[in-house]
Design an enzyme around this catalytic site. Structure first.
Site, PDB file in Angstrom:
ATOM      1  N   CYS A   1      37.434  40.409  39.296  1.00 12.07           N
ATOM      2  CA  CYS A   1      37.411  41.050  38.124  1.00 12.07           C
ATOM      3  C   CYS A   1      35.958  42.163  36.723  1.00 12.07           C
ATOM      4  CB  CYS A   1      37.340  39.805  37.130  1.00 12.07           C
ATOM      5  SG  CYS A   1      37.393  39.871  35.387  1.00 12.07           S
TER       6      CYS A   1
ATOM      7  N   CYS B   1      39.854  47.521  36.027  1.00 15.22           N
ATOM      8  CA  CYS B   1      40.270  46.074  35.409  1.00 15.22           C
ATOM      9  C   CYS B   1      41.937  46.028  36.594  1.00 15.22           C
ATOM     10  CB  CYS B   1      41.180  46.527  34.109  1.00 15.22           C
ATOM     11  SG  CYS B   1      41.933  44.246  33.414  1.00 15.22           S
TER      12      CYS B   1
END
Lengths: 227, 227
Positions: free
Chosen positions: B85, B194
């Site tokens: 992440c 992302c």
């Protein structure tokens, strides 16, 4: 916390099958955002002793390693346990003894789905340890169904290829041939009773109803994890 | 034991991105059988406080939850930590403080691959928290490169769709449009910064060299995990 129990995954047998299980488990949740998902703890441990060698009496039992993984996942907060490896279910009692958390039985889930198809003879694509432990014989015969075993050499060879990362057209042809041979021998449904098999076989390549043991475990795990 | 350190994955942000990382990590190992693989411990915890809300000052910090996950993975035997992440890397220092094990930095890995393309201006498809924390600005600007930010509303909307499980043609069109707009604005390379983005965008849909932060983290993790 959010409507889900924490799921513990006793994995690594093999690693790609565990990743496939996690991917499908997450997809089956159907949440609108991250916070609608369950917490999932995965121990992908490819050092668990070989299930086939142990069953042949040629290697150590995987039981102690599986029990240790169950205890570790419970210590980390797992509230139920699932294990995406059929053959390792031959040592499920050691997991049940090691942890107080519910163990979601993959064999029970897949055999139940096979019985629900209405077929009387079920082809079971499984490795030697699964068949020799009679993991699927017991629930299918208890339901009055007959188990048809595949060509053991072909399955052994195919599983080895998939574990080596081969999931292209060639192993897919081999998988389809195994399913077709079972159907030709009279199977009214076929269970992919080894978690490497769904990586190279799906319902579209199977001439009779196809039960995917990974999918069955996903459904049973999701049902058990909802509070 | 077998040439690999045990890998700990600080995951669940989001759960599908973590499953994608695990799948690609396992595929990148390239072992002939189960026992040639590293042990991988995954904590997929979707209850980590929202990174964007925290950065806006509208919610609690994810730092303590990330630190607790790092400690838990270390207690289970993790010898290095990876976190698929990007935005959560804004709290990487709390992970580094919590655990003595090496933390493999995804932003550093992806920014390094972007610099290696030779492009002078880099489009960075990232959520608000990643851009506001200047996670990619710092390494890119240190390398003399300019960062081009995408339309924040379009990225926010796309990431939300992917987190809700939408990865079909429609979100893929949105992802391609974001990449094309960055290229049209002068980006010589684009980073999927992302981990939801690679679920709907790949090199084939990007008009300039494409850096996939998940793939970069896989490469860095494999390199660090070899003994």
């Amino acid at each position: 916390v959010n409507g889900w129990r924490t799921i513990g995954v006793i994995g690594g047998m093999g690693p790609a099958a565990t990743a496939d299980f996690l991917t499908r488990l997450v997809a089956a949740v159907g949440a609108a955002d991250d916070r609608g998902h369950p917490r999932i703890l995965v121990d992908s441990n490819p050092q668990v002793p070989d299930r086939n060698a142990a069953r042949r009496g040629e290697g150590p039992s995987p039981g102690p390693a599986l029990a240790a993984m169950a205890r570790g996942l419970e210590a980390q907060g797992a509230e139920l346990l699932a294990m995406p490896c059929n053959a390792a279910h031959g040592w499920a009692d050691e997991i049940r003894t090691a942890s107080r958390q519910p163990f979601i039985d993959m064999v029970e889930a897949a055999a139940g789905e096979a019985a629900a198809t209405g077929a009387r003879r079920i082809g079971v694509i499984a490795v030697d340890a699964t068949l020799e432990s009679r993991l699927y014989h017991r629930p299918l015969e208890a339901a009055g169904l007959a188990l048809l075993a595949p060509d053991a050499t072909a399955v052994r060879r195919l599983v080895q290829r998939v574990k080596a990362g081969e999931t292209g057209p060639d192993p897919r042809r081999e998988a389809r041939a195994i399913a077709e041979a079972l159907a030709a021998a009279g199977a009214g449904a076929v269970i992919a009773a080894c978690t490497e098999i769904p990586l190279v076989l799906d319902a579209g390549a199977c001439p009779v109803p196809f039960i995917d043991s990974t999918a069955a475990l996903v459904r049973a795990t999701i049902a058990a994890a909802r509070r």
